[in-house]
Write an enzyme that holds these catalytic residues in place. Structure first.
Site, PDB file in Angstrom:
ATOM      1  N   GLY A  11       0.829  -1.209   0.000  1.00 17.95           N
ATOM      2  CA  GLY A  11       0.000   0.000   0.000  1.00 17.95           C
ATOM      3  C   GLY A  11       0.858   1.253   0.000  1.00 17.95           C
ATOM      4  N   ARG A  72       0.913  -4.949  -5.220  1.00 19.79           N
ATOM      5  CA  ARG A  72       0.971  -6.182  -4.414  1.00 19.79           C
ATOM      6  C   ARG A  72       1.108  -7.299  -5.454  1.00 19.79           C
ATOM      7  NH1 ARG A  72      -0.761  -4.258   0.594  1.00 19.79           N
ATOM      8  NH2 ARG A  72      -2.366  -2.657   0.512  1.00 19.79           N
ATOM      9  N   ASP A 103       4.500  -5.033   6.011  1.00 18.04           N
ATOM     10  CA  ASP A 103       4.835  -6.404   6.418  1.00 18.04           C
ATOM     11  C   ASP A 103       4.850  -7.394   5.254  1.00 18.04           C
ATOM     12  OD1 ASP A 103       2.098  -6.205   6.227  1.00 18.04           O
ATOM     13  OD2 ASP A 103       1.680  -7.468   7.961  1.00 18.04           O
ATOM     14  N   THR A 126       4.297   2.235   5.646  1.00 19.88           N
ATOM     15  CA  THR A 126       2.908   1.773   5.685  1.00 19.88           C
ATOM     16  C   THR A 126       2.134   2.634   6.670  1.00 19.88           C
ATOM     17  OG1 THR A 126       1.438   0.013   6.508  1.00 19.88           O
ATOM     18  CG2 THR A 126       3.678  -0.059   7.303  1.00 19.88           C
ATOM     19  N   ASP A 128      -0.129   1.612   8.467  1.00 16.74           N
ATOM     20  CA  ASP A 128      -0.618   0.760   9.558  1.00 16.74           C
ATOM     21  C   ASP A 128       0.238   0.797  10.830  1.00 16.74           C
ATOM     22  OD1 ASP A 128      -2.724   0.002   7.998  1.00 16.74           O
ATOM     23  OD2 ASP A 128      -1.835  -1.881   7.351  1.00 16.74           O
ATOM     24  N   ASP A 130       2.488  -1.164  11.826  1.00 18.25           N
ATOM     25  CA  ASP A 130       2.434  -2.478  12.464  1.00 18.25           C
ATOM     26  C   ASP A 130       3.737  -3.275  12.355  1.00 18.25           C
ATOM     27  OD1 ASP A 130       2.184  -2.742   9.743  1.00 18.25           O
ATOM     28  OD2 ASP A 130       0.566  -4.214   9.816  1.00 18.25           O
ATOM     29  N   ARG A 172      -6.043  -3.766   8.775  1.00 18.29           N
ATOM     30  CA  ARG A 172      -6.514  -5.141   8.592  1.00 18.29           C
ATOM     31  C   ARG A 172      -6.087  -6.008   9.767  1.00 18.29           C
ATOM     32  NH1 ARG A 172      -5.693  -6.574   2.704  1.00 18.29           N
ATOM     33  NH2 ARG A 172      -3.630  -5.837   3.248  1.00 18.29           N
ATOM     34  N   LYS A 213     -24.612  12.047  27.446  1.00 19.86           N
ATOM     35  CA  LYS A 213     -24.341  12.660  26.142  1.00 19.86           C
ATOM     36  C   LYS A 213     -25.304  12.051  25.142  1.00 19.86           C
ATOM     37  CE  LYS A 213     -19.975  13.632  24.306  1.00 19.86           C
ATOM     38  NZ  LYS A 213     -18.733  13.104  23.802  1.00 19.86           N
TER      39      LYS A 213
HETATM   40  O1  F6P Z   1      -1.624  -0.015   3.553  1.00 16.69           O
HETATM   41  C1  F6P Z   1      -2.112  -0.952   4.478  1.00 16.69           C
HETATM   42  C2  F6P Z   1      -3.578  -1.043   4.325  1.00 16.69           C
HETATM   43  O2  F6P Z   1      -4.008   0.253   4.402  1.00 16.69           O
HETATM   44  C3  F6P Z   1      -4.406  -1.881   5.276  1.00 16.69           C
HETATM   45  O3  F6P Z   1      -4.728  -1.276   6.476  1.00 16.69           O
HETATM   46  C4  F6P Z   1      -5.601  -2.198   4.430  1.00 16.69           C
HETATM   47  O4  F6P Z   1      -6.257  -3.327   4.845  1.00 16.69           O
HETATM   48  C5  F6P Z   1      -5.007  -2.382   3.091  1.00 16.69           C
HETATM   49  O5  F6P Z   1      -3.883  -1.538   3.047  1.00 16.69           O
HETATM   50  C6  F6P Z   1      -5.921  -2.138   1.948  1.00 16.69           C
HETATM   51  O6  F6P Z   1      -5.180  -1.940   0.780  1.00 16.69           O
HETATM   52  P1  F6P Z   1      -5.662  -2.172  -0.702  1.00 16.69           P
HETATM   53  O7  F6P Z   1      -7.087  -1.740  -0.761  1.00 16.69           O
HETATM   54  O8  F6P Z   1      -4.769  -1.323  -1.509  1.00 16.69           O
HETATM   55  O9  F6P Z   1      -5.486  -3.607  -0.977  1.00 16.69           O
END
Ligand code: F6P
Length: 324
Positions: A11, A72, A103, A126, A128, A130, A172, A213
């Site tokens: 991503g 990817r 990752d 990234t 994320d 992570d 994710r 609230k």
């Molecule tokens: O870049 C990481 C991330 O944003 C995740 O959090 C998400 O699940 C995923 O990419 C979605 O990416 P794409 O829609 O490009 O497959």
């Protein structure tokens, strides 16, 4: 070390361009040829790349996305795909490879590192956040600020219409964006993949919060075990007939936009350090940042499936809920 190849992979993340700029300029200033491979590992397999010049990285430090493209790659998972990728690097007489990604990209980089004798360095890119071994990944700070901005806007409607909003954010496998956006936007609840979600507890917290609230924001990381924001809304709905419930998915808006100052600085430091690491003969490492210091972490360690979330931070959200 005469020629260094680099890719952005997985991503896209704001700050990747700042990192590319740092790699290219530092290489050129040290008589090294910077070789960009387009669209990540996929471009490596398809033999697509070119040498970059100073002019190629003019005015990109502030731009989101990645000028060299990303992907990817399903083909890279196969041995045949990786053999083609290695042959391309050998044909181009590349002496070192830098992989900017998350990752999935580092899993690929770790395998590649074992199969070829060209040194390889990872840079965490990234939204994320992570990866293990670094406090921050490139893109996370910008994405977090984008989310906070969006949540603030949704809160205007939530409070005007007395609604409960379930807002789904990216992550994710990781709840970093959800958790820290919840703290920073004053959300009433947060649901993340690192914790088991209890629908009865969530219903109870909404009831209790809304005694004091009449609106609430609940942040949901997309990988939560109870589902996305829409599924969760439907699970609580039968128990809360008196409430006005809505959901919003923020989606890819979180990956775009100009990188924040923090992301530009992190990306610049990491880009230069990756080239230096290759010049020092290092390999199979990720460049990380811990307590404001640049560190080297074995690449296999960075993709371990351990939980990087500080669960005490998570408690802040519940501790500051209006429970009258
Ligand atoms: O870049 C990481 C991330 O944003 C995740 O959090 C998400 O699940 C995923 O990419 C979605 O990416 P794409 O829609 O490009 O497959």
């Amino acid at each position: 070390m005469k020629k260094i190849a680099f890719i952005t992979s997985g991503g896209d993340a704001p700050g990747m361009n700042a990192c590319i700029r740092a790699i290219v300029k530092y290489c050129l200033n040290n008589q090294i040829i910077p070789f960009a491979v387009y669209d990540g590992f996929q471009g490596m397999i398809e033999e697509r790349g070119s040498v970059l010049q100073f002019s190629d990285v003019d005015n990109i430090i502030q731009r989101g996305g990645t000028i060299i493209g990303t992907a990817r790659s399903a083909a890279f998972i196969t041995t045949e795909g990786r053999v083609k990728a290695i042959q391309f690097l050998q044909k181009e007489q590349v002496d070192g490879l830098i992989v900017i990604g998350g990752d999935g990209s580092f899993t690929g980089a770790a395998i590649l590192g074992k199969e070829m004798n060209i040194p390889i360095i990872g840079i965490p890119g990234t939204i994320d956040n992570d990866l293990i071994g670094t406090d921050y990944t490139i893109g996370y700070d910008t994405a977090l600020n984008t989310v906070i901005d969006a949540v603030d806007k949704i809160r205007d409607t939530a409070s005007s219409h007395h609604r409960i909003f379930f807002i789904e954010v990216m992550g994710r496998n990781s709840g970093f964006i959800a958790m820290n956006a919840a703290i920073a936007s004053g959300a009433e609840s947060v649901l993340i993949p690192e914790e088991i979600t209890s629908i009865p507890d969530l219903v109870e917290s909404i009831r209790s919060n809304n005694k004091g609230k009449r609106s609430s924001i609940i942040l949901v990381a997309e990988g939560d075990d109870a589902g996305g924001s829409f599924e969760i809304l439907n699970q609580v709905k039968p128990f809360l007939p008196e409430y006005n419930l809505r959901h919003t998915v923020l989606g890819h808006i979180q990956r775009g936009g100009n990188p924040s100052a923090n992301d530009r600085i992190l990306a610049t430091k990491m880009g230069v350090e990756a080239v230096k690491a290759l010049l020092e003969g290092k390999s199979n490492l990720m460049i990380g940042s811990v307590n404001q210091h640049i560190v080297h972490v074995p690449i296999e360690k960075t993709i371990e499936k351990s939980d990087k979330i500080n669960h005490q931070d998570l408690d802040l959200v519940a501790q500051l809920r209006t429970n009258s």
